[in-house]
Design a protein around this motif. Sequence first.
Motif, PDB file in Angstrom:
ATOM      1  N   VAL A  67      27.675  86.410 -44.790  1.00  0.00           N
ATOM      2  CA  VAL A  67      26.291  86.476 -45.254  1.00  0.00           C
ATOM      3  C   VAL A  67      26.292  86.400 -46.776  1.00  0.00           C
ATOM      4  O   VAL A  67      26.760  87.307 -47.457  1.00  0.00           O
ATOM      5  N   VAL A  68      25.756  85.299 -47.296  1.00  0.00           N
ATOM      6  CA  VAL A  68      25.789  85.012 -48.735  1.00  0.00           C
ATOM      7  C   VAL A  68      24.365  84.684 -49.196  1.00  0.00           C
ATOM      8  O   VAL A  68      24.125  83.660 -49.835  1.00  0.00           O
ATOM      9  N   THR A  69      23.430  85.525 -48.836  1.00  0.00           N
ATOM     10  CA  THR A  69      22.010  85.319 -49.085  1.00  0.00           C
ATOM     11  C   THR A  69      21.511  86.303 -50.148  1.00  0.00           C
ATOM     12  O   THR A  69      22.244  87.210 -50.544  1.00  0.00           O
ATOM     13  N   PRO A  70      20.255  86.161 -50.612  1.00  0.00           N
ATOM     14  CA  PRO A  70      19.714  87.132 -51.581  1.00  0.00           C
ATOM     15  C   PRO A  70      19.841  88.571 -51.094  1.00  0.00           C
ATOM     16  O   PRO A  70      19.770  88.851 -49.894  1.00  0.00           O
ATOM     17  N   HIS A  71      19.997  89.486 -52.037  1.00  0.00           N
ATOM     18  CA  HIS A  71      20.276  90.885 -51.728  1.00  0.00           C
ATOM     19  C   HIS A  71      19.316  91.489 -50.707  1.00  0.00           C
ATOM     20  O   HIS A  71      19.733  92.181 -49.774  1.00  0.00           O
ATOM     21  N   ASN A  72      18.018  91.249 -50.897  1.00  0.00           N
ATOM     22  CA  ASN A  72      17.024  91.925 -50.054  1.00  0.00           C
ATOM     23  C   ASN A  72      17.037  91.444 -48.606  1.00  0.00           C
ATOM     24  O   ASN A  72      16.453  92.083 -47.739  1.00  0.00           O
ATOM     25  N   ALA A 154      20.607  85.672 -68.910  1.00  0.00           N
ATOM     26  CA  ALA A 154      19.243  85.523 -69.428  1.00  0.00           C
ATOM     27  C   ALA A 154      18.681  84.176 -68.992  1.00  0.00           C
ATOM     28  O   ALA A 154      19.392  83.348 -68.402  1.00  0.00           O
ATOM     29  N   GLY A 155      17.404  83.972 -69.260  1.00  0.00           N
ATOM     30  CA  GLY A 155      16.751  82.678 -69.109  1.00  0.00           C
ATOM     31  C   GLY A 155      17.025  81.946 -67.817  1.00  0.00           C
ATOM     32  O   GLY A 155      16.580  82.327 -66.735  1.00  0.00           O
ATOM     33  N   LYS A 156      17.827  80.884 -67.910  1.00  0.00           N
ATOM     34  CA  LYS A 156      18.102  79.991 -66.793  1.00  0.00           C
ATOM     35  C   LYS A 156      18.702  80.715 -65.598  1.00  0.00           C
ATOM     36  O   LYS A 156      18.428  80.382 -64.447  1.00  0.00           O
ATOM     37  N   TYR A 157      19.530  81.709 -65.842  1.00  0.00           N
ATOM     38  CA  TYR A 157      20.162  82.460 -64.761  1.00  0.00           C
ATOM     39  C   TYR A 157      19.113  83.029 -63.818  1.00  0.00           C
ATOM     40  O   TYR A 157      19.296  83.033 -62.590  1.00  0.00           O
ATOM     41  N   TYR A 158      18.021  83.509 -64.376  1.00  0.00           N
ATOM     42  CA  TYR A 158      16.958  84.100 -63.562  1.00  0.00           C
ATOM     43  C   TYR A 158      15.985  83.053 -63.025  1.00  0.00           C
ATOM     44  O   TYR A 158      15.532  83.147 -61.884  1.00  0.00           O
ATOM     45  N   SER A 159      15.659  82.043 -63.814  1.00  0.00           N
ATOM     46  CA  SER A 159      14.681  81.046 -63.382  1.00  0.00           C
ATOM     47  C   SER A 159      15.203  80.166 -62.253  1.00  0.00           C
ATOM     48  O   SER A 159      14.434  79.662 -61.434  1.00  0.00           O
ATOM     49  N   GLU A 160      16.531  79.971 -62.189  1.00  0.00           N
ATOM     50  CA  GLU A 160      17.110  79.136 -61.140  1.00  0.00           C
ATOM     51  C   GLU A 160      17.017  79.779 -59.756  1.00  0.00           C
ATOM     52  O   GLU A 160      17.024  79.076 -58.748  1.00  0.00           O
ATOM     53  N   SER A 161      16.970  81.085 -59.710  1.00  0.00           N
ATOM     54  CA  SER A 161      16.900  81.809 -58.438  1.00  0.00           C
ATOM     55  C   SER A 161      15.774  82.841 -58.543  1.00  0.00           C
ATOM     56  O   SER A 161      15.977  83.925 -59.112  1.00  0.00           O
ATOM     57  N   PRO A 162      14.599  82.525 -58.018  1.00  0.00           N
ATOM     58  CA  PRO A 162      13.415  83.383 -58.199  1.00  0.00           C
ATOM     59  C   PRO A 162      13.575  84.813 -57.711  1.00  0.00           C
ATOM     60  O   PRO A 162      12.862  85.703 -58.171  1.00  0.00           O
ATOM     61  N   TRP A 163      14.497  85.085 -56.782  1.00  0.00           N
ATOM     62  CA  TRP A 163      14.692  86.447 -56.291  1.00  0.00           C
ATOM     63  C   TRP A 163      15.422  87.317 -57.297  1.00  0.00           C
ATOM     64  O   TRP A 163      15.334  88.545 -57.244  1.00  0.00           O
ATOM     65  N   ARG A 164      16.139  86.690 -58.225  1.00  0.00           N
ATOM     66  CA  ARG A 164      16.851  87.448 -59.241  1.00  0.00           C
ATOM     67  C   ARG A 164      15.875  88.022 -60.271  1.00  0.00           C
ATOM     68  O   ARG A 164      14.819  87.467 -60.537  1.00  0.00           O
ATOM     69  N   LYS A 166      14.176  90.683 -60.153  1.00  0.00           N
ATOM     70  CA  LYS A 166      13.063  91.443 -59.581  1.00  0.00           C
ATOM     71  C   LYS A 166      13.628  92.549 -58.696  1.00  0.00           C
ATOM     72  O   LYS A 166      14.553  92.328 -57.920  1.00  0.00           O
ATOM     73  N   TYR A 167      13.049  93.737 -58.809  1.00  0.00           N
ATOM     74  CA  TYR A 167      13.539  94.849 -58.008  1.00  0.00           C
ATOM     75  C   TYR A 167      13.392  94.568 -56.515  1.00  0.00           C
ATOM     76  O   TYR A 167      14.248  94.953 -55.716  1.00  0.00           O
ATOM     77  N   ALA A 168      12.326  93.881 -56.134  1.00  0.00           N
ATOM     78  CA  ALA A 168      12.107  93.604 -54.716  1.00  0.00           C
ATOM     79  C   ALA A 168      13.155  92.659 -54.149  1.00  0.00           C
ATOM     80  O   ALA A 168      13.546  92.770 -52.982  1.00  0.00           O
ATOM     81  N   GLY A 169      13.638  91.734 -54.942  1.00  0.00           N
ATOM     82  CA  GLY A 169      14.595  90.744 -54.453  1.00  0.00           C
ATOM     83  C   GLY A 169      16.039  91.094 -54.712  1.00  0.00           C
ATOM     84  O   GLY A 169      16.907  90.949 -53.846  1.00  0.00           O
ATOM     85  N   GLU A 170      16.308  91.580 -55.942  1.00  0.00           N
ATOM     86  CA  GLU A 170      17.686  91.821 -56.356  1.00  0.00           C
ATOM     87  C   GLU A 170      18.076  93.293 -56.277  1.00  0.00           C
ATOM     88  O   GLU A 170      19.247  93.628 -56.152  1.00  0.00           O
ATOM     89  N   GLY A 171      17.071  94.177 -56.372  1.00  0.00           N
ATOM     90  CA  GLY A 171      17.346  95.595 -56.314  1.00  0.00           C
ATOM     91  C   GLY A 171      17.754  96.200 -57.639  1.00  0.00           C
ATOM     92  O   GLY A 171      18.080  97.390 -57.722  1.00  0.00           O
ATOM     93  N   ASP A 205      13.043  92.241 -74.999  1.00  0.00           N
ATOM     94  CA  ASP A 205      11.597  92.035 -74.874  1.00  0.00           C
ATOM     95  C   ASP A 205      11.388  90.636 -74.319  1.00  0.00           C
ATOM     96  O   ASP A 205      11.261  89.656 -75.055  1.00  0.00           O
ATOM     97  N   THR A 206      11.415  90.523 -72.997  1.00  0.00           N
ATOM     98  CA  THR A 206      11.343  89.220 -72.349  1.00  0.00           C
ATOM     99  C   THR A 206      10.636  89.334 -71.011  1.00  0.00           C
ATOM    100  O   THR A 206      10.645  90.403 -70.385  1.00  0.00           O
ATOM    101  N   ASP A 207      10.034  88.220 -70.587  1.00  0.00           N
ATOM    102  CA  ASP A 207       9.417  88.155 -69.261  1.00  0.00           C
ATOM    103  C   ASP A 207      10.325  87.473 -68.248  1.00  0.00           C
ATOM    104  O   ASP A 207       9.917  87.221 -67.114  1.00  0.00           O
ATOM    105  N   ASP A 208      11.568  87.184 -68.652  1.00  0.00           N
ATOM    106  CA  ASP A 208      12.499  86.508 -67.748  1.00  0.00           C
ATOM    107  C   ASP A 208      12.826  87.366 -66.532  1.00  0.00           C
ATOM    108  O   ASP A 208      13.136  86.853 -65.462  1.00  0.00           O
TER     109      ASP A 208
END
Length: 333
Positions: A67-72, A154-164, A166-171, A205-208
Amino acid sequence: MFKAAVIGCGAVSRNHGKSLKDNRYATLEYCVDLVPERAQAFSETYGGKPLTDYRDLYDKGLDAVHVVTPHNTHPQIVMDLLDHGLNVFCEKPLAITPAEAKMMIRKSEETGKLLGVCFQNRLNKATVEAKEIIDSGKYGKIVSGMALVTWYRAGKYYSESPWRGKYAGEGGGCVINQSIHTLDLVDYLTGGVDSLSGFDGKLRDTDDYEVEDTAMALIRLKCGAEMVAFCTNCYLGSKVCDVELRLEHAVMTVRQSGLTIVEEDGNTIFHEAKVLTGEKSEWGISHGLLIDEFYKSLRDGTPFIADCHTGLAAVSMVNAIQHSKGKFIKIER
């Protein structure tokens, strides 16, 4: 030969694909991803028939699933697979919360199926050598220690995978994703973490992302010693991932590049280890070793070095850092 499948064909899946291709213990029969193109690309590179719904695996005569899926998504997928008689090798973290991890453990025990977690750094050369030396008592007992993880995300690392991010997706952020491996090594090398107190925060101070990018902890070990830990995703030029252990008669530093021992007389010993270079070099080279151990445990009916209880301990440590706010929380396992 065991028959295996991989669910989730994103970036980390390549470690599983490489390890299953021409594996001595298992054959890769299927690969699954919600995005058909990803499943197809994985299939063309590593093998396995591509699918888009993991539930289609239930009647395929498989023995184990990675199982190699998003954390949640881990708890539901893993428990579904266990319910259908399949052994599971789950990417870290086992779950986002200790409560979910305990549900997964109960399901593994009810079904009698093996549930392992991908803590590959337990089989790094430096880790194996350090564990043997510590357990031998050659340099005495552990007195104190430090865990240090300084990476950049930062930046691209998070935008490439929308679940990253975020507490709901990544924890969480740097603790549950990057530093969980090092927390697991602390637990493994020292004979167990008893409790810890920690703080985490978002320094940029970022919205990423909304999750923490920096954290620290004071760790109480079962052996009676205390350690400190610091981790951040804000350090641009480094992939440091160290565990320093101060014993009565030596200081040992465990990192991917090798094991350094400074004896009490000042003599320094270095056991070099092979390392990767370039992007994602921090993943190391031990995925294949751990996956082989998983299938050998299935074959022989022996304990697995990174079982579901180690997964619970790691998630419990993450949870303690996120929620203790200066008060010690007991680690579950």
